[in-house]
Design a protein around this motif. Structure first.
Motif, mmCIF file in Angstrom:
data_model
loop_
_atom_site.group_PDB
_atom_site.id
_atom_site.type_symbol
_atom_site.label_atom_id
_atom_site.label_comp_id
_atom_site.label_asym_id
_atom_site.label_seq_id
_atom_site.Cartn_x
_atom_site.Cartn_y
_atom_site.Cartn_z
ATOM 1 N N PRO A 264 -19.208 -21.192 -13.357
ATOM 2 C CA PRO A 264 -19.308 -21.051 -14.866
ATOM 3 C C PRO A 264 -20.579 -21.631 -16.119
ATOM 4 O O PRO A 264 -20.651 -20.092 -17.178
ATOM 5 C CB PRO A 264 -17.382 -20.660 -14.867
ATOM 6 C CG PRO A 264 -17.421 -21.056 -13.363
ATOM 7 C CD PRO A 264 -18.373 -21.803 -12.558
ATOM 8 N N PHE A 265 -20.344 -22.020 -16.438
ATOM 9 C CA PHE A 265 -21.045 -23.013 -17.481
ATOM 10 C C PHE A 265 -22.487 -23.469 -17.029
ATOM 11 O O PHE A 265 -22.761 -24.928 -17.478
ATOM 12 C CB PHE A 265 -20.695 -23.862 -18.391
ATOM 13 C CG PHE A 265 -19.673 -24.633 -17.803
ATOM 14 C CD1 PHE A 265 -20.609 -26.298 -17.332
ATOM 15 C CD2 PHE A 265 -18.522 -25.259 -17.034
ATOM 16 C CE1 PHE A 265 -19.992 -27.380 -16.651
ATOM 17 C CE2 PHE A 265 -18.262 -26.154 -16.020
ATOM 18 C CZ PHE A 265 -19.042 -27.796 -15.943
ATOM 19 N N GLY A 266 -22.966 -23.523 -16.019
ATOM 20 C CA GLY A 266 -24.670 -23.226 -16.001
ATOM 21 C C GLY A 266 -24.439 -24.600 -15.046
ATOM 22 O O GLY A 266 -25.901 -25.364 -15.217
ATOM 23 N N GLY A 267 -23.319 -25.498 -14.840
ATOM 24 C CA GLY A 267 -23.500 -26.654 -14.405
ATOM 25 C C GLY A 267 -24.465 -26.873 -12.689
ATOM 26 O O GLY A 267 -24.285 -25.537 -12.441
ATOM 27 N N THR A 268 -25.185 -27.961 -12.574
ATOM 28 C CA THR A 268 -25.920 -27.687 -11.612
ATOM 29 C C THR A 268 -24.556 -28.494 -10.235
ATOM 30 O O THR A 268 -25.166 -28.582 -8.841
ATOM 31 C CB THR A 268 -27.054 -28.864 -11.171
ATOM 32 O OG1 THR A 268 -27.080 -30.058 -12.081
ATOM 33 C CG2 THR A 268 -27.696 -27.731 -12.572
ATOM 34 N N SER A 269 -23.533 -28.866 -10.813
ATOM 35 C CA SER A 269 -22.834 -29.844 -9.229
ATOM 36 C C SER A 269 -22.695 -28.756 -8.758
ATOM 37 O O SER A 269 -22.349 -28.008 -9.055
ATOM 38 C CB SER A 269 -21.802 -31.397 -10.233
ATOM 39 O OG SER A 269 -22.029 -31.797 -10.693
ATOM 40 N N PRO A 270 -23.024 -29.457 -6.752
ATOM 41 C CA PRO A 270 -21.972 -28.069 -5.929
ATOM 42 C C PRO A 270 -20.771 -27.901 -5.784
ATOM 43 O O PRO A 270 -19.675 -29.194 -6.802
ATOM 44 C CB PRO A 270 -22.403 -29.292 -4.663
ATOM 45 C CG PRO A 270 -22.746 -30.560 -5.051
ATOM 46 C CD PRO A 270 -22.892 -30.551 -6.301
ATOM 47 N N PRO A 271 -20.307 -26.968 -5.325
ATOM 48 C CA PRO A 271 -18.766 -26.786 -5.469
ATOM 49 C C PRO A 271 -17.564 -27.756 -4.958
ATOM 50 O O PRO A 271 -18.565 -27.057 -3.389
ATOM 51 C CB PRO A 271 -18.418 -25.201 -6.010
ATOM 52 C CG PRO A 271 -19.813 -24.721 -5.337
ATOM 53 C CD PRO A 271 -20.439 -26.365 -6.082
ATOM 54 N N ALA A 272 -16.836 -27.567 -4.318
ATOM 55 C CA ALA A 272 -16.229 -28.477 -3.495
ATOM 56 C C ALA A 272 -14.185 -28.009 -4.078
ATOM 57 O O ALA A 272 -13.841 -27.642 -5.544
ATOM 58 C CB ALA A 272 -16.278 -29.811 -3.711
#
Length: 524
Positions: A264-272
């Motif tokens: 939602p805030f443009g982060g590049t870390s994969p969701p988990a």
């Protein structure tokens, strides 16, 4: 004349059914597009989609029946044109799906004149989607022995690695058992019955033994996902009830979830998504889960989280951010016009204050839909410009309305719920990483809430913990758009011989499938 009138009537009925089915299909597509673009705008959106899908199912079936009836009636009258139903455009089949070409033999002579000089002009291809029943097979791994004629030493290739220590079940079957149990909520006794109908006798105890072995084999990946989630700057947290079997009864246990999703805030870390199980809802459970976490926690106002926000907490207090969907829901229940209409005479009066509060909160949600996916700095700037004035007006209006209400007023409770925690509710206007709601955690728990009706309860505390491990793997794969069953099958095939130093390669966001077909020796 009677037959013609009957055929015309059947055609008109088929047209009406076809139009109704098409309208229902378009309504469902519109709602799905809205949900994709804007997310669930209210807690009723999921129920609305379910109702539309059920309505579409019934209308499609009725339209097909009427179409066949109209065609049958038209066959008796040459003056009536057969009805052609307007169906929605069907999506094409995947390019990588297995295809079988069935060729219908062409005539060897002309059916008109009987000549044999035929020249091919082209071909028409009709595609039909078919399913092949599950095919069982036993893979025989042969290791030949050789004896040295010089030194009489015996040489033999090493035994292959198996997905589990008692490796009589292959990785594909093991993944199917685990995914059906924890991803599709099919208990082992029902799986055993289905296998028996297909000619394979696998008892519940045998399946349970393999479940335990599979969970143990997947624990390294669970620990890596756990470390990845707890290293986030911001988490969504929530819990749901899970009945756990005790002595002659069940106790109300809990499944806790913590979701990392920076998209939602443009982060590049994969969701988990990370899950834990507990026998009760004491506050020391989230304290233990988040003992090393010091970022932002988006959750509801559960008092068990309060110790995490304490200024004296070591190494650092967690920053709370409350969920506007929870507060909106309390106002919405007092202003649900549709629900009151269904109640009839027993309906309570619609609260104009609650209705106005819902409208003001929805204005904040409209802004969030526009800025979803932007960077944290861009979100913060737009919130300061557009949301901050609305928050100031909302707080002023709530305090003025609360001063006029009595203690017994039904709308006073949701107003007090917000005003007592106003700083935690409005923290999203001070940090672009914070979301307006905690819906990410609620979505992560939705499958468990639906599955409770199928498996009724967890068999023990250990069973609830195993469920937490497997749901962590399955839900994390889904968040990364990876097929959980295919991923688990490939992981179980590779993880026994995979170097521990590169085990991160098997995480869903790093996973690259390797299709290795076993060599099957032909019978002599």
């Amino acid at each position: 004349m009677i037959l013609a009138e009957r055929a015309a009537r059947m055609e008109a009925e088929a047209e009406r059914s076809s139009d109704a089915a098409l309208i229902a299909h378009l309504k469902l597509e519109i709602e799905k597009l809205r949900r994709t673009l804007y997310g669930p705008s209210s807690e009723r959106k999921a129920r609305l989609l379910d109702q539309l899908e059920l309505q579409l199912e019934e209308l499609e079936a009725a339209a097909t029946e009427d179409e066949f009836a109209a065609e049958e009636a038209a066959q008796t009258m040459q003056t009536v044109r057969p009805f052609q139903r307007k169906r929605p455009v069907r999506k094409p089949f995947p390019d990588d799906i297995e295809r079988e070409r069935v060729l219908i033999e062409a005539p060897t002579s002309c059916p008109c004149c009987g000549g044999g000089r035929l020249s091919k002009l082209g071909e028409d291809v009709t595609e039909t989607l078919e399913v092949i029943p599950r095919r069982w097979m036993v893979i025989e791994t042969v290791r030949e022995k050789f004896s040295c004629r010089d030194c009489e030493a015996i040489a033999q290739p090493p035994a292959p690695f198996h997905a589990t220590p008692r490796g009589f079940i292959g990785p594909q079957l093991l993944a199917t058992i685990l995914f059906d149990k924890f991803g599709q909520h099919i208990p082992l006794n029902r799986q055993s019955q289905r296998f028996k109908c297909e000619g394979i006798d696998l008892s519940v105890s045998t399946l349970a033994d393999q479940v335990g072995a599979g969970v143990f084999a997947a624990m390294p990946l669970y620990r890596l996902i756990e470390a990845h989630v707890l290293s986030a700057e911001r988490l969504h947290g929530d819990d749901t009830t899970v009945p756990i079997l005790a002595r002659g009864k069940t106790v109300t246990g809990r499944i806790w979830t913590y979701v990392r999703d920076d998209r939602p805030f443009g982060g590049t870390s994969p969701p988990a998504a990370l899950y834990y199980a507990s026998r009760d809802r004491r506050g020391d459970h989230p304290e233990q889960h988040l003992r090393d976490f010091t970022g932002i926690l988006q959750a509801d106002a559960y008092s068990g989280f309060n110790a995490l926000y304490d200024a004296a907490r070591k190494p650092k207090p967690i920053t709370p951010a409350l969920c506007w969907a929870h507060s909106r829901r309390q106002f919405f229940e007092l202003a649900d016009i549709a629900k009151n209409a269904r109640r009839g005479r027993s309906a309570a009066e619609i609260s104009p204050i609650a209705l106005e509060a819902v409208k003001r909160i929805d204005a904040l949600f409209d802004i969030e839909r526009d800025i979803n996916g932007l960077s944290a700095s861009e979100r913060l700037a737009l919130r300061q410009e557009r949301s901050a004035p609305l928050l100031t007006e909302l707080e002023k209006w709530l305090r003025e309305e609360r001063a006029r209400l009595s203690r017994s007023a039904s709308v006073a409770k949701p107003i007090d719920y917000m005003l007592k925690r106003w700083g935690d509710f409005t923290r999203f206007a001070e940090d672009g990483r914070i979301c307006l709601t905690n819906n990410a955690a609620e979505r992560a728990l939705r499958g468990l809430a639906l599955g409770r009706r199928a498996w009724l309860f967890a068999g023990s505390d250990r069973g609830a913990e195993r469920a937490a491990v497997m749901v962590t793997l399955i839900q994390t794969a889904r968040l990364n758009d990876v097929d959980p069953q295919a991923w688990l099958a490939d992981v179980f095939a590779r993880i026994p011989a995979h170097p521990q130093s590169s085990i991160r390669e098997l995480l869903p966001w790093n996973w690259k499938r390797q299709d290795k077909k076993p060599v099957v020796a032909e019978a002599a």
